[in-house]
Design a protein around this motif. Structure first.
Motif, short mmCIF file in Angstrom:
data_model
loop_
_atom_site.label_atom_id
_atom_site.label_comp_id
_atom_site.label_asym_id
_atom_site.label_seq_id
_atom_site.Cartn_x
_atom_site.Cartn_y
_atom_site.Cartn_z
N UNK A 80 -23.83 -9.10 -16.23
CA UNK A 80 -22.65 -8.11 -16.53
C UNK A 80 -22.34 -8.26 -17.50
N UNK A 81 -22.18 -9.24 -18.42
CA UNK A 81 -21.87 -9.60 -19.86
C UNK A 81 -22.78 -9.08 -20.69
N UNK A 82 -24.07 -9.35 -20.21
CA UNK A 82 -25.31 -8.76 -21.17
C UNK A 82 -25.32 -7.63 -21.32
N UNK A 83 -25.14 -6.67 -20.26
CA UNK A 83 -24.98 -5.22 -20.35
C UNK A 83 -23.68 -4.58 -20.56
N UNK A 84 -22.93 -5.24 -20.63
CA UNK A 84 -21.32 -4.85 -20.75
C UNK A 84 -20.74 -3.95 -19.55
N UNK A 85 -21.10 -4.33 -18.65
CA UNK A 85 -20.71 -3.78 -17.30
C UNK A 85 -19.36 -4.31 -16.86
N UNK A 86 -18.44 -3.41 -16.37
CA UNK A 86 -17.22 -3.54 -16.06
C UNK A 86 -16.90 -2.89 -14.39
N UNK A 87 -16.62 -3.55 -13.38
CA UNK A 87 -16.46 -3.17 -12.07
C UNK A 87 -15.67 -1.85 -12.14
N UNK A 88 -16.00 -0.98 -11.26
CA UNK A 88 -14.91 0.19 -11.04
C UNK A 88 -13.83 -0.19 -9.97
N UNK A 89 -12.62 -0.44 -10.71
CA UNK A 89 -11.58 -0.79 -9.96
C UNK A 89 -11.25 0.22 -8.81
N UNK A 90 -11.47 1.55 -8.71
CA UNK A 90 -11.29 2.48 -7.87
C UNK A 90 -12.28 2.18 -6.53
N UNK A 91 -13.36 2.02 -6.74
CA UNK A 91 -14.35 1.84 -5.67
C UNK A 91 -14.14 0.53 -4.97
N UNK A 92 -13.61 -0.51 -5.80
CA UNK A 92 -13.28 -1.80 -5.32
C UNK A 92 -12.17 -1.56 -4.30
N UNK A 93 -11.17 -0.94 -4.67
CA UNK A 93 -10.13 -0.57 -3.93
C UNK A 93 -10.16 0.09 -2.70
N UNK A 94 -11.22 0.98 -2.68
CA UNK A 94 -11.63 1.64 -1.42
C UNK A 94 -12.12 0.60 -0.30
#
Length: 324
Positions: free
Chosen positions: A41-55
């Protein structure tokens, strides 16, 4: 193109399902696998989608906070502590300043519901006009009553009022006046006034109270007090801002503090201690009030209703300074 969960899985050498489980903390995942996923995640600068996680989790990890005005030292410091606690627990805070207006509070409540907050801390004084229970929300109130089923957290207002009044009597004050906010709001803070009245009567004194309404300035009420009671030699103000206004008006009238007039406030925020270090005040444990409110709110969110106290009042401390 923004990196996605499949890109993370490819770089980490795991399945997309494994990445999802790591992000949502579901099931057993070895520390080695977690480390690979976070590194990818750090290598490709990926941030989780909070909206998707909340669903997925049926939680938004959002907490709403409705206060009258964050420019007030007490509410500002309370908001600071609540936000700090929420952040440490992985929650984001949506801060709403109602300015004590029912229309703004109503709109903020609708906004919080639309954003599907997990719970709300309410510090405004709508006198029960809004029915928070009907919104199917987890709610905690600070220092006022919303309903018989919504927990309330605050300081020991009666104990604080008693400490303040007894101090003024011990210091030799003969004519002690109390200034409070709107008494019709029926908040636990009214117990400061009740304590003052009880202590005065116990000592054979006549209680004299002045009320600052939302439509009046502190200065207007305080000026009237001095005009009607020039003999006053002790004032217990229900908050530090009122106490500061008392000191300002006293200086205008040439009254020496504490020789001719002694003043005690209530709140003891860091801001007032810095700006008015000489003020004697009753200090509320604002950080502990914030922590207790969030602890109770999180139990509500988890459905742990059996052991929730309806009212929690925390100890106060007398900070004696140069105004007494």
């Amino acid at each position: 193109m923004k990196p996605n969960i499949h890109d993370v899985a490819k770089i980490a050498g795991v399945s997309s399902t494994t990445v999802s489980r790591v992000l949502n903390n579901r099931g057993y995942i070895s520390e080695k696998t977690k480390e690979k996923v976070y590194k990818a995640m750090e290598e490709i600068n990926y941030f989780p989608n909070d909206l998707a996680r909340s669903l997925f989790n049926k939680r938004t990890n959002l907490i709403g906070l409705i206060i009258p005005n964050s420019s007030n030292p007490f509410f500002g410091e309370l908001a600071f502590h609540i936000e700090s606690i929420c952040a440490s627990l992985g929650y984001k805070l949506l801060l709403c300043n109602s300015l004590n207006r029912i229309d703004k509070e109503e709109k903020y409540l609708e906004m919080l519901i639309r954003n599907q907050v997990d719970g709300v801390v309410v510090v405004t004084y709508n006198r029960g006009i809004l029915n928070y229970e009907k919104q199917n929300l987890s709610v905690v109130a600070i220092d006022h009553y919303l309903s018989k089923n919504i927990p309330v957290v605050g300081s020991d207002n009666y104990g604080g009022g008693k400490k303040a009044t007894e101090l003024l009597i011990m210091k030799g004050c003969q004519y002690i006046v109390h200034i409070n906010g709107p008494i019709e709001l029926q908040t636990p803070a009214n117990l400061r006034r009740k304590a003052y009245e009880d202590v005065m009567q116990e000592h054979g004194r006549l209680p004299i109270t002045y009320e600052v309404s939302p439509l009046q300035s502190h200065q207007e009420v305080i000026s009237k007090l001095f005009d009607e009671h020039p003999e006053v030699d002790g004032i217990f103000a229900s908050d530090d801002l009122i106490a500061a206004s008392v000191i300002a008006e006293s200086k205008k009238r040439g009254k020496d503090i504490p020789t001719q007039l002694k003043v005690v406030g209530y709140d003891g925020t860091e801001a007032v201690q810095v700006l008015l270090p000489e003020l004697t005040t009753i200090q509320q444990p604002i950080d502990l009030i914030a922590k207790t409110a969030i602890d109770i709110l999180l139990k509500e969110i988890e459905g742990e209703f059996n052991d929730l106290p309806f009212e929690t009042y925390l100890p106060v401390k007398l900070l004696e300074g140069g105004t007494t």
